[in-house]
Design an enzyme around this catalytic site. Structure first.
Site: not given
Length: 337
Positions: A54, A59, A85, A235, A239-241, A243
């Site tokens: 994707d 991006y 997109k 996601g 957003s990473g929290i 991970a």
């Protein structure tokens, strides 16, 4: 959980690998990725059996599309599924600088929102040029919603509904230029609205059905399962929290989110399960979900994601999270729970 498992879009003759690759990092999200490393990431994905990719014009301000198309060139076109997109036209702008909108080294193009009939058609054609392909499999409307656009939301929604944006999407699908159409958004509410005004096949929902939050469950995902509308999970780490960092919705996480994640992490640790593995596997249990597409900034990170995705986790983990109110008790749980 098998990386290479193919899950069909119920309404269309398309299948997605259960683990896909989100390609924002190929565009240099937050930190630069070299051309060589971008190619190595896609090569590693292919080696692992990932067959869904994707991307989006936004991006890296077109950089991701260029890189993904180059990396896939020469591979049999019917052996993978690709989505991009529409909703932003990328116009030349020499004023673009490193760090603009979080892109480390964006190309010199500036995004301009346009959800009109002509805007959708032009965006699709521009993407084909950048990718070097004659078609994409899934075309998503990118970043529509009240949170995204604020006071301008009504204007852009009008472009989709009355200005021909949705009509352009359905025409592209009906003529065979794309295989499926949907929304690619961070807001579940706008998907719930859109499926009642346009015959969408799927939605890429980023961050709104995860181990951390399931507010979209009954209002949206259950309805999508009933109607055969596929959900792609973007996601999955919020957003990473989930991970290991403290980012949530692309910003520093508020204290209440940190506390909830710490509680989830404690249950995972007690069960001997990495929280990252739980985050990747939890949303896949819902019958509407067809793929999960974390990004990766290196081949090593991608291999780690694939290992977490496939790691067996104890049924007691899911039961404990539900019992403690850390996941919605109505949420489908992974097999064995």
């Amino acid at each position: 959980m098998h990386v290479t498992e193919l899950r069909p879009l119920p309404r269309r003759a398309l299948s997605l690998s259960s683990l896909g690759l989100g390609c924002a990092q190929l565009g240099g999200l937050y930190q630069a990725v070299s051309e060589a490393e971008a190619l190595a990431i896609v090569d590693t994905a292919w080696e692992l059996g990932i067959r869904y990719f994707d991307t989006a014009p936004y991006y890296g301000y077109t950089l991701s599309e260029h890189r993904l198309g180059a990396a896939l060139r020469g591979r049999p076109r019917d052996s993978y599924t690709i989505s991009t997109k529409v909703g932003r036209l990328m116009l030349p702008d020499p004023g673009v600088r490193p760090g603009d909108s979080g892109w480390a080294r964006p190309l010199p193009f500036r995004p301009h929102f346009d959800y009109s009939y002509d805007g959708i058609k032009r965006s699709h054609e521009d993407s084909l040029q950048r990718l070097g392909m004659d078609r994409v499999d899934i075309l998503y409307v990118h970043d529509i919603g009240r949170v995204t656009h604020g006071a301008r939301h009504a204007h852009y929604w009008e472009q989709l509904v009355q200005g021909g944006g949705f009509r352009a999407l359905t025409q592209l699908r009906d003529e065979g230029s794309v295989g499926a159409i949907g929304l690619g958004v961070n807001e579940w509410e706008v998907v719930a609205e859109a499926i009642d005004v346009c015959d969408l096949d799927c939605a890429l929902l980023a961050g709104r059905y995860t181990l951390l939050e399931q507010a979209s469950l009954a209002p949206l995902l259950d309805v999508c399962a009933e109607r055969g509308i596929g959900i792609v999970i973007g996601g999955p780490f919020n957003s990473g929290i989930l991970a290991g960092n403290r980012k949530f919705n692309y910003e520093e996480a508020p204290a209440e989110i940190v506390a909830r994640v710490d509680a989830i992490a404690a249950v995972c640790a007690a069960a001997g399960a990495p929280i990252q593995a739980a985050a990747l596997q939890f949303p896949m249990a819902h019958p509407a979900v067809v793929s999960c597409i974390p990004g990766a900034q290196s081949p090593a990170q991608l291999r780690q994601n694939a290992a977490w995705f496939a790691q067996p986790l104890p049924a007691a983990l899911w039961q404990a999270l539900a019992r403690d109110g850390l996941i919605d008790r109505r949420a489908p749980l992974p097999p064995g729970a």
